[in-house]
Scaffold this motif. Structure first.
Motif, PDB file in Angstrom:
ATOM      1  N   ALA A   1       1.326   3.536  -2.630  1.00  0.00           N
ATOM      2  CA  ALA A   1       0.635   4.367  -3.135  1.00  0.00           C
ATOM      3  C   ALA A   1       1.275   5.876  -2.683  1.00  0.00           C
ATOM      4  CB  ALA A   1      -0.812   4.615  -3.339  1.00  0.00           C
ATOM      5  N   GLY A   2       1.512   6.842  -3.579  1.00  0.00           N
ATOM      6  CA  GLY A   2       1.840   8.127  -3.254  1.00  0.00           C
ATOM      7  C   GLY A   2       3.092   8.391  -2.412  1.00  0.00           C
ATOM      8  N   ASP A   3       3.790   7.216  -2.226  1.00  0.00           N
ATOM      9  CA  ASP A   3       5.044   7.391  -1.387  1.00  0.00           C
ATOM     10  C   ASP A   3       6.391   7.314  -2.238  1.00  0.00           C
ATOM     11  OD1 ASP A   3       7.143   7.130   0.499  1.00  0.00           O
ATOM     12  OD2 ASP A   3       6.454   4.851   1.092  1.00  0.00           O
ATOM     13  N   THR A   4       6.847   8.500  -2.145  1.00  0.00           N
ATOM     14  CA  THR A   4       8.127   8.706  -3.077  1.00  0.00           C
ATOM     15  C   THR A   4       9.529   8.627  -2.363  1.00  0.00           C
ATOM     16  OG1 THR A   4       7.928  11.089  -2.952  1.00  0.00           O
ATOM     17  CG2 THR A   4       6.680   9.906  -4.613  1.00  0.00           C
ATOM     18  N   SER A   5       9.348   8.261  -1.017  1.00  0.00           N
ATOM     19  CA  SER A   5      10.388   8.193  -0.425  1.00  0.00           C
ATOM     20  C   SER A   5      11.533   7.088  -0.523  1.00  0.00           C
ATOM     21  CB  SER A   5      10.101   8.235   1.261  1.00  0.00           C
ATOM     22  OG  SER A   5       9.541   6.892   1.493  1.00  0.00           O
ATOM     23  N   GLU A   6      12.679   7.319  -0.370  1.00  0.00           N
ATOM     24  CA  GLU A   6      13.526   6.324  -0.419  1.00  0.00           C
ATOM     25  C   GLU A   6      14.310   5.807   0.869  1.00  0.00           C
ATOM     26  OE1 GLU A   6      14.401   4.706  -3.122  1.00  0.00           O
ATOM     27  OE2 GLU A   6      13.442   5.952  -4.746  1.00  0.00           O
ATOM     28  N   PRO A   7      14.725   4.658   1.093  1.00  0.00           N
ATOM     29  CA  PRO A   7      14.603   3.602   0.518  1.00  0.00           C
ATOM     30  C   PRO A   7      13.089   3.192   0.398  1.00  0.00           C
ATOM     31  CG  PRO A   7      15.189   2.852   2.422  1.00  0.00           C
ATOM     32  CD  PRO A   7      15.119   4.336   2.550  1.00  0.00           C
ATOM     33  N   ARG A   8      12.740   2.544  -0.914  1.00  0.00           N
ATOM     34  CA  ARG A   8      11.359   2.459  -1.120  1.00  0.00           C
ATOM     35  C   ARG A   8      10.545   1.389  -0.495  1.00  0.00           C
ATOM     36  NH1 ARG A   8      10.313   1.660  -7.750  1.00  0.00           N
ATOM     37  NH2 ARG A   8      11.444   3.448  -8.259  1.00  0.00           N
ATOM     38  N   ALA A   9       9.335   1.257  -0.188  1.00  0.00           N
ATOM     39  CA  ALA A   9       8.638   0.361   0.602  1.00  0.00           C
ATOM     40  C   ALA A   9       9.104  -1.261   0.642  1.00  0.00           C
ATOM     41  CB  ALA A   9       7.154   0.195   0.420  1.00  0.00           C
ATOM     42  N   GLY A  10       9.390  -1.479  -0.578  1.00  0.00           N
ATOM     43  CA  GLY A  10       9.882  -2.952  -0.833  1.00  0.00           C
ATOM     44  C   GLY A  10      11.186  -2.925  -0.116  1.00  0.00           C
TER      45      GLY A  10
ATOM     46  N   LEU B   1       8.312  -8.708  -8.931  1.00  0.00           N
ATOM     47  CA  LEU B   1       7.672  -9.886  -8.945  1.00  0.00           C
ATOM     48  C   LEU B   1       6.323  -9.604  -9.670  1.00  0.00           C
ATOM     49  CD1 LEU B   1       7.666 -10.837  -5.109  1.00  0.00           C
ATOM     50  CD2 LEU B   1       8.980 -12.031  -7.047  1.00  0.00           C
ATOM     51  N   SER B   2       6.216  -8.497 -10.443  1.00  0.00           N
ATOM     52  CA  SER B   2       5.180  -8.115 -11.408  1.00  0.00           C
ATOM     53  C   SER B   2       3.706  -8.316 -10.623  1.00  0.00           C
ATOM     54  CB  SER B   2       5.238  -9.180 -12.496  1.00  0.00           C
ATOM     55  OG  SER B   2       6.196  -9.001 -13.474  1.00  0.00           O
ATOM     56  N   VAL B   3       3.724  -7.738  -9.509  1.00  0.00           N
ATOM     57  CA  VAL B   3       2.429  -7.528  -8.981  1.00  0.00           C
ATOM     58  C   VAL B   3       2.523  -6.056  -8.363  1.00  0.00           C
ATOM     59  CG1 VAL B   3       1.167  -8.548  -6.888  1.00  0.00           C
ATOM     60  CG2 VAL B   3       2.936  -9.761  -7.884  1.00  0.00           C
ATOM     61  N   CYS B   4       2.791  -5.170  -9.391  1.00  0.00           N
ATOM     62  CA  CYS B   4       3.054  -3.890  -8.882  1.00  0.00           C
ATOM     63  C   CYS B   4       1.916  -3.110  -8.355  1.00  0.00           C
ATOM     64  CB  CYS B   4       3.330  -3.032 -10.314  1.00  0.00           C
ATOM     65  SG  CYS B   4       4.885  -3.995 -11.128  1.00  0.00           S
ATOM     66  N   LYS B   5       0.567  -3.614  -8.606  1.00  0.00           N
ATOM     67  CA  LYS B   5      -0.579  -2.801  -8.043  1.00  0.00           C
ATOM     68  C   LYS B   5      -0.841  -3.389  -6.709  1.00  0.00           C
ATOM     69  CE  LYS B   5      -2.742  -2.203 -12.758  1.00  0.00           C
ATOM     70  NZ  LYS B   5      -3.804  -2.829 -13.663  1.00  0.00           N
ATOM     71  N   ARG B   6      -0.092  -4.254  -6.151  1.00  0.00           N
ATOM     72  CA  ARG B   6      -0.518  -4.595  -4.693  1.00  0.00           C
ATOM     73  C   ARG B   6       0.879  -4.658  -3.972  1.00  0.00           C
ATOM     74  NH1 ARG B   6      -4.497  -9.787  -4.822  1.00  0.00           N
ATOM     75  NH2 ARG B   6      -4.614  -9.316  -2.670  1.00  0.00           N
ATOM     76  N   PRO B   7       1.504  -3.597  -3.862  1.00  0.00           N
ATOM     77  CA  PRO B   7       2.561  -3.592  -3.079  1.00  0.00           C
ATOM     78  C   PRO B   7       2.065  -3.473  -1.490  1.00  0.00           C
ATOM     79  CG  PRO B   7       1.982  -1.296  -3.731  1.00  0.00           C
ATOM     80  CD  PRO B   7       0.981  -2.309  -4.468  1.00  0.00           C
ATOM     81  N   CYS B   8       3.036  -3.966  -0.630  1.00  0.00           N
ATOM     82  CA  CYS B   8       4.350  -4.889  -0.927  1.00  0.00           C
ATOM     83  C   CYS B   8       4.082  -6.265  -1.353  1.00  0.00           C
ATOM     84  CB  CYS B   8       5.402  -4.867   0.179  1.00  0.00           C
ATOM     85  SG  CYS B   8       6.054  -3.001   0.543  1.00  0.00           S
ATOM     86  N   THR B   9       4.959  -7.078  -2.046  1.00  0.00           N
ATOM     87  CA  THR B   9       4.726  -8.201  -2.503  1.00  0.00           C
ATOM     88  C   THR B   9       5.924  -9.170  -2.097  1.00  0.00           C
ATOM     89  OG1 THR B   9       5.276  -7.800  -4.657  1.00  0.00           O
ATOM     90  CG2 THR B   9       3.231  -7.571  -4.393  1.00  0.00           C
TER      91      THR B   9
END
Lengths: 140, 140
Positions: free
Chosen positions: B23-32, B59-67
């Motif tokens: 949430a709120g993290d727009t940095s690259e590379p992404r958390a995933g 993985l379609s679990v977009c509301k609970r990163p990272c997955t």
């Protein structure tokens, strides 16, 4: 509903959580068990081939009853929640019909039943991972 | 960490969503993507055998990163969310080590890492469904 028949050789397993309970509902059989029955009846009534409805003790999606998972050889597995224990049976089967018509299990977003769009819990790639997405050798 | 080695023939695939953003993290590379790197580094550093880390678009679990999702032949598949993009790498590998030591992928609840207990998103039975739980014929 012949359009929902699964092509031969494309068998799909539909895992259904029989333990799911909807909020505040203490009646028996539980909502999940009612969904198992509704799905089996719908499969039998419509004489749909190629779908195995498997009752499962728990899919660990307890906060989003009722829940199901759809799996098939070489295709992505999808998990869905927030499903009505009886009314959703025909929708689930229609969605699985579309799933079975794809090579990889990925139905275009707009074509998916609304219950699948809103209720998706997770998707998991085919196991083992397919190698088709890799660049083949010239000899292949 | 030899205890985390996966026994030969028990290969586990660890699917990691590279698209997840905290949430709120727009940095690259992404958390995933950072989690993919952290896991690959940890596997290499510890010379763990039998785990394939596969980067996945979603993985379609977009509301609970990272997955992540953990799959293996003949075992239950587990999906986990709410994982820290870097700090969780060693915990995930420790949890998978326990998973790989079981015949069916089901680690006793108390033995699971806390991140797996709190972060479980879903679990899916082995595909195709094992027949071992059925009563065998006398001849078998």
């Amino acid at each position: 509903m012949p359009d929902e028949d699964i092509p031969a050789g494309n068998a799909v397993v539909l895992y259904v959580c029989a333990t799911c309970r909807t909020a505040g509902d203490t009646s028996e059989p539980r909502a999940g068990a009612r969904l198992v029955s509704a799905l089996r009846e719908a499969v039998t009534e419509a004489a749909i081939e190629g779908i195995a409805v498997e009752s499962v003790d728990c899919l660990s999606v307890c906060k989003r009853p009722c829940t199901v998972a759809v799996a098939s050889e070489g295709r992505w597995t999808y998990v869905y929640g927030d499903l009505d224990p009886v009314e959703s049976a025909r929708t689930i089967l229609a969605g699985i019909g579309l799933y079975a018509e794809t090579p990889d299990g990925i139905v275009p977003w707009k074509a998916r039943p609304e219950a699948f769009r809103k209720g998706v819990v997770a998707r998991i790639p085919p196991f083992p991972p397919p190698r088709a997405d890799r660049i083949p050798d010239a000899a292949e």
